[in-house]
Write a protein that holds these residues in place. Sequence first.
Motif, PDB file in Angstrom:
ATOM      1  N   THR A   1       9.323  -0.027 -17.516  1.00  0.00           N
ATOM      2  CA  THR A   1       8.342  -0.213 -16.440  1.00  0.00           C
ATOM      3  C   THR A   1       7.937   1.129 -15.844  1.00  0.00           C
ATOM      4  O   THR A   1       6.796   1.297 -15.401  1.00  0.00           O
ATOM      5  N   ALA A   2       8.853   2.091 -15.847  1.00  0.00           N
ATOM      6  CA  ALA A   2       8.517   3.424 -15.330  1.00  0.00           C
ATOM      7  C   ALA A   2       7.442   4.080 -16.182  1.00  0.00           C
ATOM      8  O   ALA A   2       6.546   4.765 -15.657  1.00  0.00           O
ATOM      9  N   GLU A   3       7.502   3.885 -17.500  1.00  0.00           N
ATOM     10  CA  GLU A   3       6.484   4.458 -18.381  1.00  0.00           C
ATOM     11  C   GLU A   3       5.120   3.824 -18.119  1.00  0.00           C
ATOM     12  O   GLU A   3       4.082   4.512 -18.136  1.00  0.00           O
TER      13      GLU A   3
ATOM     14  N   THR B   1       0.869  -1.165   0.000  1.00  0.00           N
ATOM     15  CA  THR B   1       0.000   0.000   0.000  1.00  0.00           C
ATOM     16  C   THR B   1       0.900   1.206   0.000  1.00  0.00           C
ATOM     17  O   THR B   1       1.840   1.292   0.778  1.00  0.00           O
ATOM     18  N   VAL B   2       0.654   2.141  -0.893  1.00  0.00           N
ATOM     19  CA  VAL B   2       1.559   3.262  -1.050  1.00  0.00           C
ATOM     20  C   VAL B   2       0.797   4.544  -1.332  1.00  0.00           C
ATOM     21  O   VAL B   2      -0.348   4.533  -1.760  1.00  0.00           O
ATOM     22  N   CYS B   3       1.439   5.663  -1.102  1.00  0.00           N
ATOM     23  CA  CYS B   3       0.872   6.969  -1.414  1.00  0.00           C
ATOM     24  C   CYS B   3       1.894   7.774  -2.202  1.00  0.00           C
ATOM     25  O   CYS B   3       3.084   7.506  -2.152  1.00  0.00           O
ATOM     26  N   ALA B   4       1.471   8.803  -2.926  1.00  0.00           N
ATOM     27  CA  ALA B   4       2.386   9.652  -3.693  1.00  0.00           C
ATOM     28  C   ALA B   4       1.877  11.072  -3.704  1.00  0.00           C
ATOM     29  O   ALA B   4       0.744  11.340  -3.362  1.00  0.00           O
ATOM     30  N   GLN B   5       2.735  11.977  -4.117  1.00  0.00           N
ATOM     31  CA  GLN B   5       2.332  13.378  -4.150  1.00  0.00           C
ATOM     32  C   GLN B   5       1.152  13.596  -5.078  1.00  0.00           C
ATOM     33  O   GLN B   5       0.266  14.398  -4.786  1.00  0.00           O
ATOM     34  N   ARG B   6       1.137  12.908  -6.224  1.00  0.00           N
ATOM     35  CA  ARG B   6       0.011  13.053  -7.154  1.00  0.00           C
ATOM     36  C   ARG B   6      -1.218  12.284  -6.678  1.00  0.00           C
ATOM     37  O   ARG B   6      -2.305  12.469  -7.227  1.00  0.00           O
TER      38      ARG B   6
ATOM     39  N   PHE C   1      -0.441   3.962 -15.034  1.00  0.00           N
ATOM     40  CA  PHE C   1      -1.265   3.533 -13.902  1.00  0.00           C
ATOM     41  C   PHE C   1      -1.612   4.714 -12.997  1.00  0.00           C
ATOM     42  O   PHE C   1      -2.759   4.880 -12.571  1.00  0.00           O
ATOM     43  N   LEU C   2      -0.603   5.530 -12.717  1.00  0.00           N
ATOM     44  CA  LEU C   2      -0.835   6.667 -11.834  1.00  0.00           C
ATOM     45  C   LEU C   2      -1.783   7.676 -12.479  1.00  0.00           C
ATOM     46  O   LEU C   2      -2.632   8.270 -11.799  1.00  0.00           O
ATOM     47  N   TYR C   3      -1.663   7.866 -13.781  1.00  0.00           N
ATOM     48  CA  TYR C   3      -2.589   8.755 -14.486  1.00  0.00           C
ATOM     49  C   TYR C   3      -4.030   8.277 -14.321  1.00  0.00           C
ATOM     50  O   TYR C   3      -4.929   9.068 -13.991  1.00  0.00           O
ATOM     51  N   LEU C   4      -4.262   6.984 -14.553  1.00  0.00           N
ATOM     52  CA  LEU C   4      -5.628   6.471 -14.434  1.00  0.00           C
ATOM     53  C   LEU C   4      -6.152   6.581 -13.007  1.00  0.00           C
ATOM     54  O   LEU C   4      -7.332   6.849 -12.784  1.00  0.00           O
ATOM     55  N   ALA C   5      -5.265   6.388 -12.041  1.00  0.00           N
ATOM     56  CA  ALA C   5      -5.688   6.458 -10.646  1.00  0.00           C
ATOM     57  C   ALA C   5      -5.975   7.878 -10.202  1.00  0.00           C
ATOM     58  O   ALA C   5      -6.997   8.152  -9.552  1.00  0.00           O
ATOM     59  N   ALA C   6      -5.068   8.795 -10.550  1.00  0.00           N
ATOM     60  CA  ALA C   6      -5.087  10.118  -9.939  1.00  0.00           C
ATOM     61  C   ALA C   6      -5.775  11.182 -10.776  1.00  0.00           C
ATOM     62  O   ALA C   6      -6.314  12.143 -10.222  1.00  0.00           O
ATOM     63  N   GLU C   7      -5.759  11.038 -12.097  1.00  0.00           N
ATOM     64  CA  GLU C   7      -6.158  12.147 -12.942  1.00  0.00           C
ATOM     65  C   GLU C   7      -7.246  11.838 -13.967  1.00  0.00           C
ATOM     66  O   GLU C   7      -7.923  12.762 -14.434  1.00  0.00           O
ATOM     67  N   ALA C   8      -7.431  10.584 -14.322  1.00  0.00           N
ATOM     68  CA  ALA C   8      -8.371  10.242 -15.400  1.00  0.00           C
ATOM     69  C   ALA C   8      -9.791  10.091 -14.846  1.00  0.00           C
ATOM     70  O   ALA C   8     -10.422   9.042 -14.952  1.00  0.00           O
TER      71      ALA C   8
ATOM     72  N   VAL D   1       4.883   0.610  -7.459  1.00  0.00           N
ATOM     73  CA  VAL D   1       5.128   0.889  -6.042  1.00  0.00           C
ATOM     74  C   VAL D   1       6.050   2.087  -5.901  1.00  0.00           C
ATOM     75  O   VAL D   1       5.820   3.004  -5.096  1.00  0.00           O
ATOM     76  N   GLN D   2       7.124   2.103  -6.709  1.00  0.00           N
ATOM     77  CA  GLN D   2       8.097   3.188  -6.605  1.00  0.00           C
ATOM     78  C   GLN D   2       7.491   4.524  -7.014  1.00  0.00           C
ATOM     79  O   GLN D   2       7.788   5.564  -6.415  1.00  0.00           O
ATOM     80  N   LEU D   3       6.618   4.521  -8.009  1.00  0.00           N
ATOM     81  CA  LEU D   3       6.048   5.774  -8.481  1.00  0.00           C
ATOM     82  C   LEU D   3       4.921   6.257  -7.575  1.00  0.00           C
ATOM     83  O   LEU D   3       4.864   7.423  -7.208  1.00  0.00           O
ATOM     84  N   PHE D   4       3.999   5.357  -7.226  1.00  0.00           N
ATOM     85  CA  PHE D   4       2.937   5.758  -6.312  1.00  0.00           C
ATOM     86  C   PHE D   4       3.556   6.227  -5.002  1.00  0.00           C
ATOM     87  O   PHE D   4       2.961   7.021  -4.277  1.00  0.00           O
ATOM     88  N   GLY D   5       4.694   5.789  -4.693  1.00  0.00           N
ATOM     89  CA  GLY D   5       5.859   6.052  -3.948  1.00  0.00           C
ATOM     90  C   GLY D   5       5.697   6.508  -2.544  1.00  0.00           C
ATOM     91  O   GLY D   5       6.007   7.632  -2.203  1.00  0.00           O
ATOM     92  N   GLY D   6       5.156   5.769  -1.975  1.00  0.00           N
ATOM     93  CA  GLY D   6       4.975   6.169  -0.651  1.00  0.00           C
ATOM     94  C   GLY D   6       6.218   6.525   0.098  1.00  0.00           C
ATOM     95  O   GLY D   6       7.247   6.562  -0.351  1.00  0.00           O
TER      96      GLY D   6
END
Length: 245
Positions: free
Chosen positions: A209-211, A3-8, A216-223, A28-33
């Motif tokens: 994998t970073a791309e 389970t992770v959190c990120a600035q976005r 994933f983060l776009y769909l979660a946070a912004e889409a 995990v690294q990007l959602f980057g808690g």
Amino acid sequence: MSTVCAQRYQDKVTIITGGSMGIGKACVQLFGGKKLETEVNGAGPGEAVFIQCDVRKENEIKRTVEDFGRIDCLVNNAGTHPPIMTIDNFSSDDFRELLNTNLISYFCFAKYALPYLRQTKGNIINCASLVAQIGQWGAVTYAASKGGIVTMTKALAIDEAKHGVRVNSISPGNIWTTLWERGVQDIADPEAAIEAGKNCQLMGKFGTTAEVAQAFLYLAAEASFCTGIDLVLSGGLELNLGNKN
């Protein structure tokens, strides 16, 4: 599992399955808690927690999901690719085992996460594959499992819209992962195989994998107006003319 959190995606709880390697690790690294738990937790805001869970066992999935109490996003990513071979060499038991890992685990995680996601108006992102659309040589069972993910995503998006829960999928093409790297080591000319893999894409390179994690983060946070879509990340692999085997 993490389970992770990120600035976005601040102050949100995300469950990511298969988070120890490949696309899942990048998510995990990007959602980057904080290594990965320590590594991710030391890298920025948020917190990562790793839990051992066999995604083939429904009771472990249920226990894992219920441990959290709040879920904003479920990333269904855990999966496997069997050896390349034709249908003659797959058994029906091989197929059932693959479906249990690649498809039924997604169903189970969604089933047990949805009561929490409905409360937060959260979202589900399922990792499918470009092969769900175009097929793949020697991978009839794998392609079928990924096709099931795409259609399950669309059907679940319809059902959950009334609860304010978005459900989307992502279909990566050739992404440079540990599995790709290991796979070419068994080939007589690994460098040629890598070059051929790059040239499958119009962009002349593997995806990273970073791309994928960014998508994933776009769909979660912004889409916020996307549900029931399958986002293709292929570098143009499916375009132009195919080759006959």
